[in-house]
Write a protein that holds these residues in place. Structure first.
Motif, PDB file in Angstrom:
ATOM      1  N   ASP A  66      -7.233  -3.618  20.730  1.00 53.86           N
ATOM      2  CA  ASP A  66      -7.165  -2.205  21.103  1.00 53.86           C
ATOM      3  C   ASP A  66      -6.796  -1.354  19.889  1.00 53.86           C
ATOM      4  O   ASP A  66      -7.378  -0.293  19.655  1.00 53.86           O
ATOM      5  N   GLU A  67      -5.824  -1.819  19.149  1.00 50.83           N
ATOM      6  CA  GLU A  67      -5.374  -1.088  17.959  1.00 50.83           C
ATOM      7  C   GLU A  67      -6.474  -1.032  16.905  1.00 50.83           C
ATOM      8  O   GLU A  67      -6.737   0.026  16.325  1.00 50.83           O
ATOM      9  N   LEU A  68      -7.146  -2.143  16.683  1.00 52.21           N
ATOM     10  CA  LEU A  68      -8.240  -2.160  15.708  1.00 52.21           C
ATOM     11  C   LEU A  68      -9.334  -1.186  16.117  1.00 52.21           C
ATOM     12  O   LEU A  68      -9.842  -0.421  15.285  1.00 52.21           O
ATOM     13  N   ALA A  69      -9.713  -1.176  17.382  1.00 53.14           N
ATOM     14  CA  ALA A  69     -10.766  -0.270  17.850  1.00 53.14           C
ATOM     15  C   ALA A  69     -10.358   1.184  17.640  1.00 53.14           C
ATOM     16  O   ALA A  69     -11.186   2.015  17.244  1.00 53.14           O
ATOM     17  N   TRP A  70      -9.098   1.514  17.886  1.00 54.29           N
ATOM     18  CA  TRP A  70      -8.625   2.883  17.695  1.00 54.29           C
ATOM     19  C   TRP A  70      -8.817   3.309  16.240  1.00 54.29           C
ATOM     20  O   TRP A  70      -9.367   4.368  15.953  1.00 54.29           O
ATOM     21  N   TYR A  71      -8.364   2.475  15.318  1.00 51.90           N
ATOM     22  CA  TYR A  71      -8.509   2.795  13.891  1.00 51.90           C
ATOM     23  C   TYR A  71      -9.981   2.834  13.480  1.00 51.90           C
ATOM     24  O   TYR A  71     -10.401   3.711  12.726  1.00 51.90           O
ATOM     25  N   ALA A  72     -10.767   1.886  13.962  1.00 51.51           N
ATOM     26  CA  ALA A  72     -12.185   1.830  13.587  1.00 51.51           C
ATOM     27  C   ALA A  72     -12.933   3.066  14.059  1.00 51.51           C
ATOM     28  O   ALA A  72     -13.737   3.646  13.318  1.00 51.51           O
ATOM     29  N   GLU A  73     -12.685   3.481  15.295  1.00 51.11           N
ATOM     30  CA  GLU A  73     -13.355   4.676  15.819  1.00 51.11           C
ATOM     31  C   GLU A  73     -12.903   5.928  15.080  1.00 51.11           C
ATOM     32  O   GLU A  73     -13.717   6.794  14.738  1.00 51.11           O
ATOM     33  N   ALA A  74     -11.612   6.024  14.801  1.00 52.97           N
ATOM     34  CA  ALA A  74     -11.089   7.203  14.096  1.00 52.97           C
ATOM     35  C   ALA A  74     -11.683   7.300  12.689  1.00 52.97           C
ATOM     36  O   ALA A  74     -12.134   8.378  12.270  1.00 52.97           O
ATOM     37  N   LEU A  75     -11.706   6.194  11.965  1.00 49.87           N
ATOM     38  CA  LEU A  75     -12.237   6.236  10.604  1.00 49.87           C
ATOM     39  C   LEU A  75     -13.753   6.391  10.591  1.00 49.87           C
ATOM     40  O   LEU A  75     -14.299   7.043   9.693  1.00 49.87           O
TER      41      LEU A  75
END
Length: 192
Positions: free
Chosen positions: A173-182
């Protein structure tokens, strides 16, 4: 939202347990609808680093580097699966990562570390954090350490301990949040 997340495996040893961890995280990412190419240095057969991909004249890099560069450029994030060798990063992983640079820029990474013992490879993960930041793919704050990997995952990557899916869920979940934001920020430009 679907992402492209290469899983970069760090070991080439004959009886490596890292494949268990790579299979596990690949399946978990695919179950979320993401595209997950496996980058396996045992399959790539990269030479020891003599010249980085960017140092070859355009169109003259070996085919294996061209193919891997194309995969890395498509990525929204990276998952690094690392053992701990002598409290450090496995040489095959360092060699694989070091062939590239700009291909990692402005994309997050996440570290899955493992070991046969109870520490789960976290000593290598701490060194990986510095390396990944220098490469331009800073790691997310969380880690996914897998202690006693040979007991925690079977050969196909199926979890044998109930805690792993819970930990992996939060981690991904955390990785997806960062990936989508970047990814959203890259679309509107980068500092250089």
């Amino acid at each position: 939202m679907s992402l492209v997340v290469p899983v970069i495996l760090g070991s080439v040893r004959r009886d490596r347990n890292g494949l268990r961890a790579a299979r596990y995280v690949t399946k978990a990412l695919e179950a979320r609808g993401h595209e997950v190419p496996l980058v396996d240095p045992a399959d790539l057969g990269l030479p020891l680093l003599d010249r980085m991909y960017k140092e070859y004249p355009k169109g003259e890099a070996p085919a294996v580097l061209e193919g891997l560069a194309a995969t890395l450029r498509r990525a929204d994030a990276f998952v690094i699966v690392s053992a701990e060798y002598n409290h450090s990063i496995p040489p095959a992983l360092s060699n694989t990562l070091d062939h590239f640079l700009e291909e990692y820029f402005w994309r997050p990474s996440a570290i899955v570390c493992y070991s046969a013992g109870r520490y789960g490879g976290v000593r290598a993960a701490m060194q990986l954090r510095a390396m990944l930041a220098e490469l331009g793919t800073p790691s997310i704050p969380s880690l996914l350490p897998i202690p006693e990997v040979h007991k925690t995952l079977d050969e196909a990557g199926a979890p044998q301990q109930p805690w792993l899916d819970r930990s992996a869920g939060r981690f991904l979940d955390e990785l997806a949040w960062y990936a989508e934001a970047l990814r959203d920020r890259r679309r509107s430009g980068t500092p250089y």
